[in-house]
Scaffold this motif. Structure first.
Motif, mmCIF file in Angstrom:
data_model
loop_
_atom_site.group_PDB
_atom_site.id
_atom_site.type_symbol
_atom_site.label_atom_id
_atom_site.label_comp_id
_atom_site.label_asym_id
_atom_site.label_seq_id
_atom_site.Cartn_x
_atom_site.Cartn_y
_atom_site.Cartn_z
ATOM 1 N N THR A 199 0.844 -1.191 0.000
ATOM 2 C CA THR A 199 0.000 0.000 0.000
ATOM 3 C C THR A 199 0.882 1.244 0.000
ATOM 4 O OG1 THR A 199 -1.768 1.192 1.156
ATOM 5 C CG2 THR A 199 -0.152 0.052 2.528
ATOM 6 N N ARG A 200 0.371 2.352 -0.544
ATOM 7 C CA ARG A 200 1.077 3.627 -0.497
ATOM 8 C C ARG A 200 0.398 4.597 0.471
ATOM 9 N NH1 ARG A 200 5.378 3.990 -4.007
ATOM 10 N NH2 ARG A 200 6.013 5.416 -2.353
ATOM 11 N N ILE A 201 -0.475 4.082 1.296
ATOM 12 C CA ILE A 201 -1.085 4.882 2.353
ATOM 13 C C ILE A 201 -0.706 4.263 3.688
ATOM 14 C CG2 ILE A 201 -3.219 5.790 3.332
ATOM 15 C CD1 ILE A 201 -2.616 6.872 0.558
ATOM 16 N N PRO A 202 0.052 4.946 4.542
ATOM 17 C CA PRO A 202 0.470 6.336 4.391
ATOM 18 C C PRO A 202 1.487 6.510 3.261
ATOM 19 C CG PRO A 202 1.552 5.340 6.286
ATOM 20 C CD PRO A 202 0.544 4.346 5.803
ATOM 21 N N TYR A 203 1.415 7.688 2.616
ATOM 22 C CA TYR A 203 2.305 7.946 1.491
ATOM 23 C C TYR A 203 3.620 8.545 1.971
ATOM 24 C CZ TYR A 203 4.596 9.913 -2.508
ATOM 25 O OH TYR A 203 5.550 10.214 -3.447
ATOM 26 N N GLU A 204 4.688 7.965 1.464
ATOM 27 C CA GLU A 204 6.034 8.488 1.676
ATOM 28 C C GLU A 204 6.856 8.121 0.460
ATOM 29 O OE1 GLU A 204 9.809 6.780 3.980
ATOM 30 O OE2 GLU A 204 8.164 7.307 5.322
ATOM 31 N N GLU A 205 7.492 9.105 -0.129
ATOM 32 C CA GLU A 205 8.294 8.783 -1.301
ATOM 33 C C GLU A 205 9.379 7.771 -0.947
ATOM 34 O OE1 GLU A 205 11.239 10.665 -4.673
ATOM 35 O OE2 GLU A 205 10.042 12.017 -3.466
ATOM 36 N N SER A 206 9.511 6.774 -1.774
ATOM 37 C CA SER A 206 10.538 5.730 -1.713
ATOM 38 C C SER A 206 10.233 4.627 -0.720
ATOM 39 C CB SER A 206 11.933 6.310 -1.426
ATOM 40 O OG SER A 206 12.116 6.581 -0.050
ATOM 41 N N SER A 207 9.079 4.651 -0.052
ATOM 42 C CA SER A 207 8.726 3.564 0.869
ATOM 43 C C SER A 207 7.377 2.973 0.484
ATOM 44 C CB SER A 207 8.673 4.059 2.314
ATOM 45 O OG SER A 207 9.952 4.397 2.789
ATOM 46 N N VAL A 208 7.371 1.671 0.191
ATOM 47 C CA VAL A 208 6.129 0.949 -0.068
ATOM 48 C C VAL A 208 5.836 0.118 1.174
ATOM 49 C CG1 VAL A 208 4.921 -0.667 -1.566
ATOM 50 C CG2 VAL A 208 6.702 0.823 -2.524
ATOM 51 N N PHE A 209 4.747 0.423 1.855
ATOM 52 C CA PHE A 209 4.429 -0.262 3.109
ATOM 53 C C PHE A 209 3.593 -1.517 2.869
ATOM 54 C CE2 PHE A 209 5.142 4.133 4.532
ATOM 55 C CZ PHE A 209 6.057 3.906 5.547
ATOM 56 N N SER A 210 3.627 -2.412 3.840
ATOM 57 C CA SER A 210 2.759 -3.594 3.845
ATOM 58 C C SER A 210 1.603 -3.334 4.801
ATOM 59 C CB SER A 210 3.546 -4.821 4.308
ATOM 60 O OG SER A 210 2.670 -5.911 4.569
ATOM 61 N N LYS A 211 0.412 -3.786 4.409
ATOM 62 C CA LYS A 211 -0.738 -3.666 5.302
ATOM 63 C C LYS A 211 -0.673 -4.663 6.462
ATOM 64 C CE LYS A 211 -4.170 -2.247 1.835
ATOM 65 N NZ LYS A 211 -5.476 -2.637 1.231
ATOM 66 N N VAL A 212 0.227 -5.627 6.356
ATOM 67 C CA VAL A 212 0.293 -6.711 7.328
ATOM 68 C C VAL A 212 1.247 -6.353 8.462
ATOM 69 C CG1 VAL A 212 0.727 -9.180 7.655
ATOM 70 C CG2 VAL A 212 -0.064 -8.330 5.428
ATOM 71 N N ASN A 213 0.826 -6.598 9.690
ATOM 72 C CA ASN A 213 1.752 -6.563 10.814
ATOM 73 C C ASN A 213 2.441 -7.921 10.833
ATOM 74 O OD1 ASN A 213 3.145 -6.498 13.211
ATOM 75 N ND2 ASN A 213 1.421 -5.810 14.464
ATOM 76 N N VAL A 214 3.616 -8.002 10.248
ATOM 77 C CA VAL A 214 4.257 -9.297 10.031
ATOM 78 C C VAL A 214 4.652 -9.978 11.339
ATOM 79 C CG1 VAL A 214 5.075 -8.610 7.753
ATOM 80 C CG2 VAL A 214 6.560 -8.301 9.739
ATOM 81 N N ALA A 215 4.758 -9.197 12.430
ATOM 82 C CA ALA A 215 5.079 -9.797 13.725
ATOM 83 C C ALA A 215 3.840 -10.369 14.397
ATOM 84 C CB ALA A 215 5.720 -8.752 14.645
ATOM 85 N N ASN A 216 2.650 -10.003 13.915
ATOM 86 C CA ASN A 216 1.389 -10.507 14.465
ATOM 87 C C ASN A 216 0.333 -10.444 13.363
ATOM 88 O OD1 ASN A 216 -0.447 -11.454 16.418
ATOM 89 N ND2 ASN A 216 -1.042 -9.369 17.000
ATOM 90 N N PRO A 217 0.455 -11.296 12.327
ATOM 91 C CA PRO A 217 -0.372 -11.163 11.124
ATOM 92 C C PRO A 217 -1.833 -11.533 11.346
ATOM 93 C CG PRO A 217 0.965 -13.152 11.012
ATOM 94 C CD PRO A 217 1.435 -12.407 12.218
ATOM 95 N N ASP A 218 -2.698 -10.784 10.696
ATOM 96 C CA ASP A 218 -4.128 -11.080 10.681
ATOM 97 C C ASP A 218 -4.399 -11.952 9.454
ATOM 98 O OD1 ASP A 218 -6.866 -11.134 10.550
ATOM 99 O OD2 ASP A 218 -7.143 -8.978 10.860
ATOM 100 N N LEU A 219 -4.365 -13.257 9.652
ATOM 101 C CA LEU A 219 -4.466 -14.180 8.520
ATOM 102 C C LEU A 219 -5.881 -14.286 7.965
ATOM 103 C CD1 LEU A 219 -2.056 -17.007 9.738
ATOM 104 C CD2 LEU A 219 -1.599 -15.137 8.134
ATOM 105 N N LYS A 220 -6.866 -13.823 8.718
ATOM 106 C CA LYS A 220 -8.223 -13.800 8.175
ATOM 107 C C LYS A 220 -8.359 -12.698 7.137
ATOM 108 C CE LYS A 220 -10.671 -15.791 12.148
ATOM 109 N NZ LYS A 220 -11.733 -15.571 13.157
ATOM 110 N N ARG A 221 -7.775 -11.560 7.416
ATOM 111 C CA ARG A 221 -7.851 -10.441 6.489
ATOM 112 C C ARG A 221 -6.803 -10.550 5.390
ATOM 113 N NH1 ARG A 221 -7.144 -3.988 7.916
ATOM 114 N NH2 ARG A 221 -7.752 -3.225 5.860
#
Length: 487
Positions: A199-221
């Motif tokens: 995702t690009r929200i929040p937007y920051e140039e040069s950073s593409v974020f993941s919607k997933v909290n990889v340390a505690n993933p929501d596997l249903k979503r």
């Protein structure tokens, strides 16, 4: 504390490094998986840069800290949801130690037991602008980049639990030196991008974020996260981690205080990446600026100064396209007329988040070509990468293996952690894809005509943006745009 002795410089005869600068650079520019360099920085004065030493260097100068909750939620703790305070490193040290004096200081509203603090992305050239002599404490020339020092590096100081949400950097590759404490790195290869729900929200140039909290993933979503292959390593003082281009990473401080320094190494591929970033900025700013500002959506990352106008964004896009073609032309010219001296030139200071301040003059491109193109080695021409006690590859986790908190005990024995990061190749079976990449609409919420029923929330601007500025879509748009500009 695990790791190397971070005392004074090595005695004569003890500073022999396992790799020459030329060999180290060859590894950095060619290796497409994360790895840890050991025994390469024992004589760097920067190894003395623990928080007490930095506090003395800065005197009473304040820096900004990002404050977050230690509790682990299913949602990533983005910078837009954090609090911010300005404090001295001495105040940070007192707060992190639980001293009573903090009851009235800048951290007084945040209990150390519930919150972490992070002074991240602090450019050494800025915070030590009046002490340029300290730039030479950082010696990236040992990795084959002459002239690159602390001036082209970034400082990170955090307390236990401080973390950076999972993201990939659009530009360059990354070298990270750990100085104090340990940090746990969760890394994912570029091929896992679609499984990390970019995702690009929040937007920051040069950073593409993941919607997933990889340390505690929501596997249903986010069920496709099961398909990722995590590479997890704990970095200890004196070790240098190589993060190759476009590798995703989530980083967390696991000791009471951590200090690290990094430098992003420019690559020729950055020119095309800047075109993609310019397209992304234009789309995000256009759509979000057209939206009502009263909806409470904090879409712009605090690191971004402002939402730039459409006119400025188009100028930026044209500059990026122009720079791309200048670089292409310089590459062709250099191949036709190779340098007779072959001498290395000093690398220009380049910040990961340099945005529109980037100079687009031809000599910039030529400098990058001279510095990096001549050192870009094709894999088939490389000798075998010399993995061993001085260069340790960060291996993927295995679902069958586990480790109870294994860490790097010293520079000769780096252990990799394997607690449940790899979820196997379990695919999310769907009969229908509902215009959103996060599986929010289960089959039992669909009407008989296969359309979302009335109970489903309307698609938002962010939903539209997630599709429009998906890295795969932006890459295709950039290629089409460059073809148009080439005609």
């Amino acid at each position: 504390m695990a790791g190397v002795d971070s005392g004074g410089p090595a005695a004569p005869g003890e500073d022999v490094k396992p790799f020459t600068p030329e060999k180290a650079k060859e590894i950095v520019m060619s290796l497409q998986q994360p790895a840890v360099f050991c025994n390469m920085v024992g004589d760097w004065p920067a190894l003395r840069w623990d928080v007490k030493h930095l506090s003395a260097m800065l005197g009473g100068k304040t820096i900004q800290f990002r404050i977050g909750l230690k509790t682990m939620d299913l949602v990533p703790q983005f910078e837009t949801s954090c609090s911010y305070v300005k404090a001295t490193l001495e105040e940070f040290l007192a707060w992190s130690s639980g001293q009573p004096s903090c009851l009235s200081g800048p951290f007084s509203c945040f209990k150390h037991s519930k919150y972490w603090a992070y002074a991240d992305y602090k450019y050494i050239a800025r915070i030590f602008e009046d002490k340029e002599e300290v730039f030479q404490d950082v010696r990236w020339s040992d990795f084959g980049f002459p002239g690159r020092s602390g001036k082209e590096s970034t400082l990170w100081v955090g307390s236990e639990g401080a973390n950076t949400p999972c993201h990939l950097d659009s530009y360059g590759c990354n070298l990270v030196l750990q100085i104090q404490g340990r940090k746990k790195w969760h890394l994912f290869p570029p091929g896992d991008t679609s499984f990390l729900y970019p995702t690009r929200i929040p937007y920051e140039e040069s950073s593409v974020f993941s919607k997933v909290n990889v340390a505690n993933p929501d596997l249903k979503r986010f069920p496709e996260f099961r398909n990722t292959t995590a590479h997890v390593v704990t970095l200890s003082p004196g070790q240098v981690l190589l993060v190759p281009r476009h590798w995703w990473h989530y980083v967390e401080s696991i000791d009471p205080i951590t200090v690290s320094i990094n430098s992003w190494i420019e690559l020729d591929a950055d020119h095309e990446a800047r075109v993609e970033e310019a397209i992304t900025r234009t789309l995000v700013c256009a759509l979000k600026s057209a939206e009502s500002s009263s909806d409470g959506d904090p879409w712009l990352n605090p690191t971004e100064v402002e939402a730039t106008s459409h006119e400025i964004n188009l100028q930026y896009l044209n500059q990026a396209v122009s720079a791309y073609f200048k670089c292409q032309k310089a590459n062709v010219s250099e191949q036709a007329h190779p340098s007779s001296t072959g001498a290395e030139q000093e690398t220009r200071a380049s910040h990961k988040r340099r945005k529109r301040q980037v100079s687009w003059e031809p000599e910039d491109c030529q400098l990058l070509n001279h510095e990096f193109s001549s050192s870009t080695f094709k894999a088939e021409k490389l000798q075998k990468i010399p993995f061993g006690p001085h260069l340790i590859q960060v291996l993927p986790q295995s679902q069958e293996t586990s480790s109870a908190g294994a860490v790097a005990s010293d520079n000769k024995d780096l252990h990799h952690e394997n607690e449940g990061g790899h979820f196997g190749k379990l695919h999310c079976t769907r009969k229908l894809l509902v215009m959103s990449n996060d599986c929010r609409t289960p089959a039992n919420q669909m009407d008989s005509d296969n359309s979302p029923n009335a109970s489903q929330a309307a698609l938002s601007t962010n939903d539209l943006l997630d599709c429009l500025v998906n890295p795969h879509v932006i890459r295709l748009v950039a290629q089409l745009l460059l073809e148009r500009a080439r005609v």
